[in-house]
Design an enzyme around this catalytic site. Sequence first.
Site, PDB file in Angstrom:
ATOM      1  N   ARG A  90      42.558  43.214  49.120  1.00 40.31           N
ATOM      2  CA  ARG A  90      43.526  43.618  48.107  1.00 40.31           C
ATOM      3  C   ARG A  90      43.934  45.064  48.258  1.00 40.31           C
ATOM      4  NH1 ARG A  90      42.450  39.882  43.966  1.00 40.31           N
ATOM      5  NH2 ARG A  90      43.183  40.266  41.903  1.00 40.31           N
ATOM      6  N   ARG A 162      40.815  33.678  30.171  1.00 41.50           N
ATOM      7  CA  ARG A 162      40.274  34.901  30.759  1.00 41.50           C
ATOM      8  C   ARG A 162      40.688  36.128  29.944  1.00 41.50           C
ATOM      9  NH1 ARG A 162      41.628  34.473  37.130  1.00 41.50           N
ATOM     10  NH2 ARG A 162      42.107  36.661  36.723  1.00 41.50           N
TER      11      ARG A 162
HETATM   12  P1  AP5 Z   1      41.424  37.432  40.498  1.00 40.98           P
HETATM   13  O1  AP5 Z   1      40.546  36.504  39.803  1.00 40.98           O
HETATM   14  O2  AP5 Z   1      41.559  37.371  41.966  1.00 40.98           O
HETATM   15  O3  AP5 Z   1      42.844  37.374  39.831  1.00 40.98           O
HETATM   16  P2  AP5 Z   1      44.325  37.562  40.479  1.00 40.98           P
HETATM   17  O4  AP5 Z   1      44.470  37.816  41.890  1.00 40.98           O
HETATM   18  O5  AP5 Z   1      44.923  38.584  39.601  1.00 40.98           O
HETATM   19  O6  AP5 Z   1      44.915  36.209  40.454  1.00 40.98           O
HETATM   20  P3  AP5 Z   1      44.752  35.149  39.387  1.00 40.98           P
HETATM   21  O7  AP5 Z   1      43.414  34.516  39.507  1.00 40.98           O
HETATM   22  O8  AP5 Z   1      45.119  35.743  38.053  1.00 40.98           O
HETATM   23  O9  AP5 Z   1      45.936  34.156  39.774  1.00 40.98           O
HETATM   24  P4  AP5 Z   1      46.021  33.064  40.916  1.00 40.98           P
HETATM   25  O10 AP5 Z   1      47.022  33.508  41.905  1.00 40.98           O
HETATM   26  O11 AP5 Z   1      44.675  32.669  41.385  1.00 40.98           O
HETATM   27  O12 AP5 Z   1      46.700  31.905  40.054  1.00 40.98           O
HETATM   28  P5  AP5 Z   1      46.084  30.512  39.513  1.00 40.98           P
HETATM   29  O13 AP5 Z   1      45.962  29.554  40.622  1.00 40.98           O
HETATM   30  O14 AP5 Z   1      44.923  30.749  38.633  1.00 40.98           O
HETATM   31  O15 AP5 Z   1      40.995  38.910  40.141  1.00 40.98           O
HETATM   32  C1  AP5 Z   1      40.679  39.283  38.824  1.00 40.98           C
HETATM   33  C2  AP5 Z   1      40.182  40.717  38.798  1.00 40.98           C
HETATM   34  O16 AP5 Z   1      38.993  40.831  39.592  1.00 40.98           O
HETATM   35  C3  AP5 Z   1      41.118  41.781  39.366  1.00 40.98           C
HETATM   36  O17 AP5 Z   1      42.072  42.209  38.423  1.00 40.98           O
HETATM   37  C4  AP5 Z   1      40.116  42.880  39.739  1.00 40.98           C
HETATM   38  O18 AP5 Z   1      39.665  43.575  38.607  1.00 40.98           O
HETATM   39  C5  AP5 Z   1      38.943  42.079  40.287  1.00 40.98           C
HETATM   40  N1  AP5 Z   1      39.071  41.807  41.726  1.00 40.98           N
HETATM   41  C6  AP5 Z   1      39.148  40.586  42.326  1.00 40.98           C
HETATM   42  N2  AP5 Z   1      39.257  40.721  43.652  1.00 40.98           N
HETATM   43  C7  AP5 Z   1      39.258  42.044  43.912  1.00 40.98           C
HETATM   44  C8  AP5 Z   1      39.376  42.809  45.100  1.00 40.98           C
HETATM   45  N3  AP5 Z   1      39.524  42.235  46.300  1.00 40.98           N
HETATM   46  N4  AP5 Z   1      39.331  44.168  44.996  1.00 40.98           N
HETATM   47  C9  AP5 Z   1      39.169  44.768  43.803  1.00 40.98           C
HETATM   48  N5  AP5 Z   1      39.075  44.117  42.635  1.00 40.98           N
HETATM   49  C10 AP5 Z   1      39.120  42.762  42.682  1.00 40.98           C
HETATM   50  O19 AP5 Z   1      47.350  30.033  38.638  1.00 40.98           O
HETATM   51  C11 AP5 Z   1      47.742  30.706  37.456  1.00 40.98           C
HETATM   52  C12 AP5 Z   1      48.197  29.681  36.408  1.00 40.98           C
HETATM   53  O20 AP5 Z   1      49.412  29.062  36.863  1.00 40.98           O
HETATM   54  C13 AP5 Z   1      47.203  28.523  36.183  1.00 40.98           C
HETATM   55  O21 AP5 Z   1      47.228  28.197  34.823  1.00 40.98           O
HETATM   56  C14 AP5 Z   1      47.761  27.372  37.045  1.00 40.98           C
HETATM   57  O22 AP5 Z   1      47.451  26.100  36.500  1.00 40.98           O
HETATM   58  C15 AP5 Z   1      49.269  27.642  37.002  1.00 40.98           C
HETATM   59  N6  AP5 Z   1      49.965  27.285  38.240  1.00 40.98           N
HETATM   60  C16 AP5 Z   1      49.532  27.496  39.515  1.00 40.98           C
HETATM   61  N7  AP5 Z   1      50.475  27.101  40.406  1.00 40.98           N
HETATM   62  C17 AP5 Z   1      51.525  26.630  39.673  1.00 40.98           C
HETATM   63  C18 AP5 Z   1      52.804  26.069  40.016  1.00 40.98           C
HETATM   64  N8  AP5 Z   1      53.197  25.947  41.297  1.00 40.98           N
HETATM   65  N9  AP5 Z   1      53.613  25.699  39.005  1.00 40.98           N
HETATM   66  C19 AP5 Z   1      53.235  25.843  37.710  1.00 40.98           C
HETATM   67  N10 AP5 Z   1      52.041  26.359  37.317  1.00 40.98           N
HETATM   68  C20 AP5 Z   1      51.198  26.755  38.293  1.00 40.98           C
HETATM   69 MG    MG Z   2      42.698  33.289  40.949  1.00 46.31          MG
END
Ligand code: AP5
Ligand code: MG
Length: 216
Positions: A90, A162
Amino acid sequence: MPSYIVLLGPPGVGKGTQAEIIADTTHLPHISSGDLFRENMKENTELGKKARSYMDKGELVPDNITIDMVKERLQRADCKAGAILDGFPRTPVQAGALQKMLSAFHSDVDVVPYITAAPDVLIDRASGRWTCKAQGHIYHQKFNPPKVAGKCDIDGSELYQREDDKAETVAKRINIYLAQTAPLVDYYRAQHKLVEIDGTQSIGKVTDALLSAIRK
Ligand code: AP5
Ligand code: MG
């Protein structure tokens, strides 16, 4: 030949949703740095306590802590054939560290699917997300609802929202993504590993695009 796939894209775009699906298809382990931090938070480990102070505010956990955690995970036996990395790297420092980790296994990142969507879509997705307490399975109240409200289809555990999915925290996470993670788009494009995928399509269409990117 092992395959290491890095899923790149902004918060809420669907990385976790897709990683769960393609892990089943490819039989590669799904490694989400966010899930690893959340497991540590649930178990109240020292790492979890440290991570919580950044995550709840929507800030990145410092590179050294994150790199050590992912390195330990990648050294386990189930990653010998490769892995699907979700949310790591990231930052440019993390990307350099990953390359070093993989070169120790005489390997490298193979492909970087880059899933995109505009901020209003991301905020909508994160604010309707429900996550399973036991294993982090992902639902959405409108776009991917569980069969029984509040319960995971796969393991029956309770669903929760979350802490970092509040609209203002998601907006902050998007800004941090733009400042610190977006530079990786050019980094992997220059290595000819980037494949852009329109994340506004349905979950199934995004999966089709991802599988075709991986199989090339
Ligand atoms: P992390 O858990 O990695 O969160 P993120 O990258 O911000 O991504 P999300 O998990 O929020 O989203 P996603 O892309 O996985 O989407 P999802 O599939 O869930 O990180 C959280 C925190 O941890 C960071 O802020 C940081 O503090 C820390 N962290 C983690 N990694 C780090 C690193 N490498 N370095 C430093 N800090 C770190 O989908 C979202 C929603 O949309 C769901 O409800 C799903 O059902 C829906 N959805 C998915 N696809 C579709 C579609 N095509 N159409 C309609 N709805 C959809
Ligand atoms: Mg995620």
